[in-house]
Design a protein around this motif. Structure first.
Motif, PDB file in Angstrom:
ATOM      1  N   GLU A 133       5.366  15.046 -10.832  1.00 39.98           N
ATOM      2  CA  GLU A 133       5.623  14.821 -12.032  1.00 39.98           C
ATOM      3  C   GLU A 133       4.436  16.378 -12.276  1.00 39.98           C
ATOM      4  OE1 GLU A 133       5.380  11.009 -13.088  1.00 39.98           O
ATOM      5  OE2 GLU A 133       7.663  10.888 -12.037  1.00 39.98           O
ATOM      6  N   LEU A 134       3.764  15.833 -12.074  1.00 40.59           N
ATOM      7  CA  LEU A 134       2.605  16.999 -12.436  1.00 40.59           C
ATOM      8  C   LEU A 134       3.040  18.044 -12.010  1.00 40.59           C
ATOM      9  CD1 LEU A 134      -0.558  14.366 -12.561  1.00 40.59           C
ATOM     10  CD2 LEU A 134       0.540  14.893 -14.730  1.00 40.59           C
ATOM     11  N   GLY A 135       3.316  18.606 -11.301  1.00 41.59           N
ATOM     12  CA  GLY A 135       3.773  19.917 -11.068  1.00 41.59           C
ATOM     13  C   GLY A 135       3.023  19.875 -10.099  1.00 41.59           C
ATOM     14  N   ARG A 136       2.536  19.428  -9.142  1.00 42.91           N
ATOM     15  CA  ARG A 136       1.351  18.987  -7.802  1.00 42.91           C
ATOM     16  C   ARG A 136       1.925  18.889  -6.729  1.00 42.91           C
ATOM     17  NH1 ARG A 136      -4.778  17.694 -10.185  1.00 42.91           N
ATOM     18  NH2 ARG A 136      -4.395  18.761 -12.342  1.00 42.91           N
ATOM     19  N   THR A 137       3.060  19.873  -6.478  1.00 42.36           N
ATOM     20  CA  THR A 137       3.796  20.250  -4.862  1.00 42.36           C
ATOM     21  C   THR A 137       3.521  19.831  -3.814  1.00 42.36           C
ATOM     22  OG1 THR A 137       5.756  20.842  -6.091  1.00 42.36           O
ATOM     23  CG2 THR A 137       6.273  20.627  -4.109  1.00 42.36           C
ATOM     24  N   GLU A 138       2.593  20.976  -3.894  1.00 42.40           N
ATOM     25  CA  GLU A 138       1.721  20.925  -2.532  1.00 42.40           C
ATOM     26  C   GLU A 138       0.796  19.957  -2.200  1.00 42.40           C
ATOM     27  OE1 GLU A 138       0.130  24.940  -2.878  1.00 42.40           O
ATOM     28  OE2 GLU A 138       1.777  26.164  -2.775  1.00 42.40           O
ATOM     29  N   GLU A 179       1.272  -0.957  -0.374  1.00 47.64           N
ATOM     30  CA  GLU A 179      -0.088   0.008   0.377  1.00 47.64           C
ATOM     31  C   GLU A 179       0.973   1.339   0.297  1.00 47.64           C
ATOM     32  OE1 GLU A 179      -3.572   1.921   0.448  1.00 47.64           O
ATOM     33  OE2 GLU A 179      -3.441  -0.139  -0.513  1.00 47.64           O
ATOM     34  N   SER A 180       1.878   1.153   0.403  1.00 44.90           N
ATOM     35  CA  SER A 180       2.955   2.177   0.598  1.00 44.90           C
ATOM     36  C   SER A 180       3.150   2.641  -0.474  1.00 44.90           C
ATOM     37  CB  SER A 180       3.715   2.111   2.332  1.00 44.90           C
ATOM     38  OG  SER A 180       3.181   2.199   3.097  1.00 44.90           O
ATOM     39  N   ALA A 181       4.271   1.485  -1.256  1.00 41.88           N
ATOM     40  CA  ALA A 181       4.310   1.630  -2.640  1.00 41.88           C
ATOM     41  C   ALA A 181       3.304   2.400  -3.310  1.00 41.88           C
ATOM     42  CB  ALA A 181       4.715   0.814  -3.643  1.00 41.88           C
ATOM     43  N   ASN A 182       2.148   1.991  -2.842  1.00 40.61           N
ATOM     44  CA  ASN A 182       1.091   2.954  -4.316  1.00 40.61           C
ATOM     45  C   ASN A 182       0.753   4.455  -4.273  1.00 40.61           C
ATOM     46  OD1 ASN A 182       0.565   0.362  -5.111  1.00 40.61           O
ATOM     47  ND2 ASN A 182      -1.255  -0.149  -3.632  1.00 40.61           N
ATOM     48  N   ARG A 183       1.109   4.406  -2.438  1.00 41.52           N
ATOM     49  CA  ARG A 183       0.809   5.852  -1.930  1.00 41.52           C
ATOM     50  C   ARG A 183       2.131   6.425  -2.898  1.00 41.52           C
ATOM     51  NH1 ARG A 183      -1.205   4.373   3.861  1.00 41.52           N
ATOM     52  NH2 ARG A 183      -3.427   3.572   2.735  1.00 41.52           N
ATOM     53  N   LEU A 184       3.646   6.512  -2.470  1.00 42.57           N
ATOM     54  CA  LEU A 184       4.834   6.315  -2.799  1.00 42.57           C
ATOM     55  C   LEU A 184       4.341   6.467  -4.996  1.00 42.57           C
ATOM     56  CD1 LEU A 184       7.241   7.422  -2.487  1.00 42.57           C
ATOM     57  CD2 LEU A 184       8.400   5.074  -2.718  1.00 42.57           C
ATOM     58  N   HIS A 185       4.365   5.654  -5.469  1.00 38.19           N
ATOM     59  CA  HIS A 185       3.696   6.337  -6.424  1.00 38.19           C
ATOM     60  C   HIS A 185       2.909   7.809  -6.815  1.00 38.19           C
ATOM     61  CE1 HIS A 185       6.106   2.928  -8.551  1.00 38.19           C
ATOM     62  NE2 HIS A 185       5.381   2.058  -7.800  1.00 38.19           N
ATOM     63  N   THR A 186       2.021   7.560  -6.096  1.00 39.14           N
ATOM     64  CA  THR A 186       1.082   8.742  -5.957  1.00 39.14           C
ATOM     65  C   THR A 186       1.835   9.977  -5.761  1.00 39.14           C
ATOM     66  OG1 THR A 186      -0.856   7.392  -5.129  1.00 39.14           O
ATOM     67  CG2 THR A 186      -1.373   9.574  -5.307  1.00 39.14           C
ATOM     68  N   VAL A 187       2.520  10.362  -4.921  1.00 41.95           N
ATOM     69  CA  VAL A 187       3.115  11.655  -4.597  1.00 41.95           C
ATOM     70  C   VAL A 187       4.108  11.481  -6.376  1.00 41.95           C
ATOM     71  CG1 VAL A 187       4.959  12.184  -3.323  1.00 41.95           C
ATOM     72  CG2 VAL A 187       3.236  10.675  -2.004  1.00 41.95           C
TER      73      VAL A 187
END
Length: 530
Positions: free
Chosen positions: A353-358, A340-348
């Motif tokens: 990458e999409l420029g949505r740092t915040e 699950e953490s890997a999935n969430r890390l991919h999301t982050v």
């Protein structure tokens, strides 16, 4: 044959053969002794009978008026005496004068001769018997006086039976005694043979040394093996119980001959032992032990000898298995959490990458904060490392199944000196049971766990949001095989009850609104909170 070899040869005989020979000798000696005793008694009895008959004949003849009237006249007395002799079966009747001159005799040539024998007592008016050798040889005789109306002795009468005649009659008795003795010997011999045959069959032709050696091996093995062994006959009574079975079942003293229902066994085990069914590696639980039970029918030819029951202690292995399952569950939970953490890390990463740092920072911070809060809550409240790890693992498992596992606010626990394996068995199975019950109830599914200890008691409380248990069901919940699933395989709560018993605690079941299981365990004195 060398007589010195005889004892060794006899010693090598089978027990049945030794008993046959011994009984044959005993019967033979008994019959021979009885025959000799009967022969001796027969001789004495015949002698006494001859004496009494001679006396009766002599008195009867002496009291006859015709004898008194015919004294001195052999022509009158001889026919009379012979007729009476033949009728009474005596060998002689001698009528004589007071001086002993014969008037009668079986041998007419002896008439007129002097009587051979004692007459002194008869001349005094007394009747007596004696054994004396006369003209006919040794005889048992009686001498009686012939008296007139004034009591004066006018003559004497002697009647007797020869010893030879008594011997003839005795020898006739011997034939009967011998026949009876042979019959007794034959019956005794047949009985002895039948007993010996039965004994040979029961001892399988083994001698005393072999039987003694077999018993010693049998006894040594029964006391040496750790596994329990019970032999139960067809009537349900114990015929053998070794030390291992006594220890595993809590049986003390000699239980041979007692019915299995009288031994205080667990109901399921008592039912198994009386069912007469064959079972293989079946799990049964007693107050403090988990046993692997095997039951096999025992037969000798076509005859049933009952059942043989073997018992193996599975308690340690069951505890280790429970602990291993808990640790395996914890490992599975860690793998699931890592996934699950890997999935969430991919999301982050994707958000970055999409420029949505915040947004990425906010998402990561929220996840880390939630996970850390749970870990901090468990570790801060439960400082018993084994239980803390178990709770974290069970929380992950419950989360995967859609059940919320909550640590109650009053949970506060330091290290306690209780067996870790029993604690894992109790808490792990209670949580698993509560998660199953919560999933079967109305959503949201929730399980609440409370752990706390005071100066004397460690308390575990596990509540679920399920449908609860009615009192009748609650009383059966800790029996082996009980389960809400109805498959007869329930073992978790039975293991909980067993572990609670081992630790000397108690367990209560209530509702509020789902089922609430409360366990109270006494703390060792040195481990109590000061």
């Amino acid at each position: 044959m060398d007589m010195r070899e005889l004892p060794r040869r006899i010693h090598r005989w089978s027990l049945a053969r030794q008993m046959l020979v011994l009984q044959t000798v005993v019967v033979g000696v008994t019959v021979a002794g009885s025959a000799l005793l009967a022969f001796s008694q027969a001789g004495d009895l015949l002698g006494d009978e001859a004496s009494r008959r001679a006396e009766a004949v002599a008195v009867s003849v002496a009291d006859s008026p015709s004898v008194l009237a015919g004294l001195g006249d052999s022509a009158v007395l001889q026919p009379y005496a012979e007729r009476v002799r033949l009728e009474t079966g005596v060998d002689f009747i001698t009528i004589m004068s007071p001086s002993g001159i014969r008037y009668t005799h079986p041998n007419p040539a002896q008439i007129g001769g002097h009587f051979l024998g004692n007459t002194t007592r008869a001349l005094k008016g007394e009747t007596f018997t004696e054994t004396y050798t006369g003209t006919l040889g040794p005889s048992v005789r009686a001498v009686a006086p012939v008296r007139d109306s004034d009591g004066t002795v006018k003559g004497l009468v002697s009647a007797g039976i020869t010893i030879d005649q008594i011997g003839v009659r005795t020898r006739g008795q011997i034939a009967g005694v011998a026949l009876i003795g042979l019959l007794g010997l034959s019956v005794g011999g047949i009985g002895t043979y039948l007993v010996g045959t039965r004994l040979r069959r029961q001892t399988h032709g083994m001698g005393p040394a072999e039987l003694s050696r077999m018993y010693e091996y049998h006894d040594a093995i029964l006391h040496a093996v750790r596994e329990g062994l019970l032999l139960v006959d067809d009537a349900g009574r114990v015929t053998l119980c070794n030390d291992g079975a006594g220890e595993l079942l809590g049986l003390y003293g000699d239980v041979s001959g007692r019915h299995v229902t009288e031994l205080g066994l667990a109901p399921s085990l008592a039912e198994l032992l009386t069912s007469g069914e064959t079972r293989t590696d079946e799990i049964h639980m007693t107050g403090e032990r988990t046993l692997v039970v095997n039951v096999a029918m025992v037969r000798s030819g076509n005859r049933s000898l009952g059942i043989a029951v073997t018992l193996r202690d599975h308690t340690e292995l069951q505890s280790l298995t429970g602990q291993l399952n808990a640790e395996r569950g914890f490992a599975d939970s860690l793998r699931a959490t890592a996934h699950e953490s890997a999935n969430r890390l991919h999301t982050v990463i994707t958000l970055v990458e999409l420029g949505r740092t915040e947004q990425a920072m906010a998402f990561a911070t929220a996840e880390i904060k939630a996970a850390q809060q749970l870990t901090d809550r468990v570790v801060g409240a439960v400082r018993e490392p084994v239980l803390a790890a178990l709770l974290l693992g069970k929380n992950a498992e419950a989360g995967e199944r859609g059940v919320e596992l909550v640590i109650s606010p009053d949970t506060e626990l330091d290290d306690i000196d209780l067996d870790d394996r029993d604690l894992v068995t109790i808490l792990g199975n209670l949580i698993d049971n509560a998660v199953d019950a919560a999933m079967a109830g109305a959503p949201p599914a929730r399980v609440e766990v409370s752990l706390r200890a005071d100066e004397t008691t460690f308390l575990i409380s596990v509540a679920d949001s399920g449908q609860g248990l009615d009192p009748a069901t609650a009383s059966k919940a800790f029996q082996q095989g009980w389960t809400t699933k109805g498959d007869g395989r329930g073992l978790g709560l039975a293991m909980v009850g067993q572990a609670v018993n081992r630790l000397g605690g108690v367990i209560d079941v209530g509702n509020g609104p789902g089922a609430v299981f409360t366990v109270r365990l006494p703390l060792p004195r040195e481990a109590r909170v000061s």
